[in-house]
Design a protein around this motif. Structure first.
Motif: not given
Ligand SMILES: [Zn+2]
Ligand SMILES: [Zn+2]
Ligand SMILES: [Zn+2]
Length: 287
Positions: A45-50
């Motif tokens: 559910e949670n990502m850092i940066d893209c």
């Protein structure tokens, strides 16, 4: 948790670059020597940066983002937030998930203005595309040094010594508390500001993920990234104040070609100092 991209903006190897690291990485048969641009999955559910390599990294690693809910942007540099990636991610046959995107107040302000320009210019001939971001994504400005709830986590951010592309913008380094465990993601940053050390005094980290773009390269102390010297100094200070201890797992990411080190060389330099509780991350590493 999965490292999707552990390189800096130029990737390793940069195929246009003839430096020692790029030449050796290009010829290397060790996949850990090839580093894509920045992204990290805390969970589904949670990502850092893209960064620009998220979609290919997920395809390669067999990772679905259908449950993604939140993206925490460290800053606006294109290796951390590629707007085209966000656009392309939403080209789905099925309904893509609605996303909350957390970012600094200055980056939020910058993107609002950028969004207005894009809507007026790029989408003149495609009015149905205008406003697609606002429809699928909610951009939420973050107040540094202040805890806020996201999903089942308590999140806060400290300010990194690293400017973004918008006026007054500095990177955010995020702290995530969940199920009694604390993870700190410090990328990008130079040497921490005193207020960052002060804020971190109230935490004991289970996991520290921190950048080291410049490896062996000597730097001025106001440089906006880490080298090994700055990294060791920072870890030692975090240890002295109790934020890091013998049970903290440490991972080094955002590795650049100017540092002069391939994966195993960086790993050896890190473990010579701290033993097996530290390691160089690599693309696809699950922790
Ligand atoms: Zn970066
Ligand atoms: Zn190079
Ligand atoms: Zn940056």
């Amino acid at each position: 948790m999965i490292f999707l991209g552990t390189g800096a903006s130029e990737l390793i190897p940069n195929p246009l670059c003839g430096c020692d690291v790029c030449r050796r990485a290009l010829a290397s048969r060790d996949p850990r020597d090839k580093r894509c641009r920045s992204a990290f999955l805390l969970d589904g559910e949670n990502m850092i940066d893209c960064g620009p390599d998220v979609m290919s990294a997920c395809a390669k690693e067999g990772i679905s983002l259908q449950d993604l809910k939140h993206i925490f942007l460290t800053h606006s540099h294109s290796d951390h937030f590629a707007s085209v990636t966000l656009e392309n991610l939403q080209m789905c046959v099925t309904e893509p998930p609605k996303l909350e995107i957390y970012l600094s107040r200055e980056a939020w302000d910058g993107y609002q203005r950028l969004g207005e320009v894009l809507t007026r210019q790029d989408y003149t001939n495609y009015p149905e595309k205008a406003g697609r971001w606002p429809k699928q994504c909610t951009f939420i400005p973050v107040e540094p040094f202040t805890e806020f709830p996201v999903g089942g986590m308590t999140v806060s951010a400290v300010v990194g010594r690293h400017p973004g592309m918008f006026g007054g913008e500095q990177s955010l380094n995020y702290l995530f508390q969940k199920d009694g465990k604390t993870t700190f993601y410090a990328c990008d940053t130079g040497l921490f500001y005193p207020e960052t050390f002060e804020y971190l005094k109230k935490f004991r980290l289970d996991t520290l993920i921190i950048e080291c773009v410049f490896g062996k390269l000597p730097l001025q102390r106001d440089k906006q990234h880490m080298n090994l010297e700055f990294l060791f100094e920072t870890i030692d200070q975090l240890t002295a104040q109790g934020t890091v201890d013998a049970d903290t797992h440490m991972y080094i990411t955002h590795v650049g070609h100017k540092g002069g080190l391939l994966h195993e060389e960086l790993n050896e330099a890190l473990q010579a100092r701290y033993g097996s509780r530290i390691c160089a991350a690599y693309d696809g590493l699950r922790i």
